[in-house]
Design a protein around this motif. Structure first.
Motif: not given
Length: 409
Positions: A92-114
């Protein structure tokens, strides 16, 4: 079913909205509860986290996107494997970390685009990774189906007939129809034990599980996020096309993927499977022309209500393995075929040695069961194949074409 002929003008009353909301949950119900049944999670937990996760998604996306989040098939094999290595609480801690990865990807898209995401995850990486998701689960489907080939075959035939010949909303619920037909046949053949239903309370809280921190599980799960991230991008374009709105711009892809990530992390905190946007619901929206996000929020609330009805959870747990196996014989093969279609839609050039190398190694590593172990850290299966694919794509000369969007859960 509610007719789609008047759906644009005649679904404003509270009663009709509730009926439609329940109907959309009906479309997603079979797939949502199938994942927890396969990995040993209480299906009531999956319904609860899917419902709350959907509401979280709508909150973050300003209530603009008509989406329902349900259990992700991409994580079935990794959850099973990680549970054997680190225990379910650690997984479950690994699955929570996956959600964190999504958040990081969200930040990347926000700054640099798709564009930066498409560069890292082109079709020649995403396509074969999706294929592995389906093919790696093939033995699970066969082993469950062979517990009773008669029941499994009837379930499989039912699902195939629904997919090919059914019309309207019925065409969107092959999993649900297959399970119902298989369950009825199982009752006739005396293969169902009703004791859990009889002993269950009408009202009961889901069997929540508290996560335990595990670096090994976290590192094991992180690479698995590749396919669901790309799937999310494709689904946002798809639902935008259906609603005739550019959701990737407003509220923005960074918001939608952040909503998906927080919903997935929330599921991990309560012992549920990761969430993902459901293409069946998108199909239902396209069919009915109903794009009001409020309807999907009603679906989410309905899922939460179902999760505390003990008899519902008990009923789901009595479904025989052969019924689930029959559904999976079709489902996992279809997931693999989506990977092939991802390559076709992107017009991946198989004449390029570069592409052949990337695809071949991803498939060999993923299907062959390759594993890298260092101390308590282990990387294998879909995760290892994803990492290898990304690295090869970045270091080999030339570049590959981006994806057109995928639909694997």
């Amino acid at each position: 079913m509610i007719s789609s002929k008047n759906s644009n003008v005649d679904y404003q009353s509270p009663t009709k909205k509730i009926v439609l909301g329940v109907q959309f949950l009906f479309v997603a119900f079979g797939a949502t509860v199938l994942v927890p049944l396969l990995v040993g999670i209480d299906p009531a937990v999956a319904l609860f986290t899917a419902g709350v996760g959907t509401l979280i998604f709508h909150l973050i996306t300003k209530g603009m996107v008509p989406v329902f989040l349900g259990s992700s098939f991409a994580f079935i094999a990794p959850i099973v494997a990680a549970t054997e290595l680190y225990g379910f609480a650690g997984t479950l801690s690994g699955l929570i970390a996956v959600g964190v990865v999504y958040g990081i990807v969200s930040g990347i898209i926000k700054v640099w685009g798709l564009r930066v995401i498409e560069k890292i995850f082109p079709a020649v990486v995403v396509g074969p990774v999706i294929m592995i998701i389906g093919l790696s689960l093939a033995p699970v489907a066969v082993n469950m189906a062979k517990t009773n080939w008669v029941i499994a075959s009837v379930v499989l035939l039912t699902a195939i007939l629904i997919v090919i010949y059914a019309k309207g909303m019925m065409k969107l619920i092959p999993i649900f129809c297959g399970i119902i037909v298989g369950y009825i046949l199982s009752i006739i053949l005396g293969a169902v034990d009703f004791t859990p239903i009889q002993e269950a309370s009408w009202i009961a809280l889901p069997e929540f599980v508290r996560p335990e921190f595990s670096w090994g599980a976290i590192l094991y799960m992180l690479p698995v996020a590749v396919a669901p991230v790309i799937e999310h991008v494709g689904d946002m374009y798809a639902i935008g096309g259906v609603a005739n709105k550019e959701f990737v711009k407003n509220p923005g892809l960074h918001r939608t993927i952040l909503g998906d990530g927080i919903a997935t992390a929330f599921a991990g905190f309560f012992g549920g499977p990761p969430n993902t946007t459901y293409s069946e619901v998108t199909g239902a929206i396209a069919l009915t022309k109903i794009t009001n996000p409020t309807i999907l929020r009603i679906s989410a609330i309905t899922a939460i209500c179902f999760s505390v009805i003990g008899k519902v959870s008990a009923f789901l747990k009595t479904i025989p393995e052969a019924v689930l196996g029959g559904i999976m014989l079709l489902l996992f093969g279809m997931i693999a075929s989506i990977g092939i279609r991802t390559l076709i839609d992107a017009k991946a050039d198989f004449g390029k040695t570069r592409n052949q190398v990337i695809i071949s190694i991803i498939l060999t590593v993923g299907i062959g069961g390759a594993q890298i172990t260092y101390g308590t850290f282990s990387l294998a299966g879909i995760g290892l194949a994803s990492v290898v694919g990304v690295i090869l794509n970045l270091i080999l000369p030339d570049k590959s074409k981006g994806i057109k969007g995928s639909e694997v859960k």
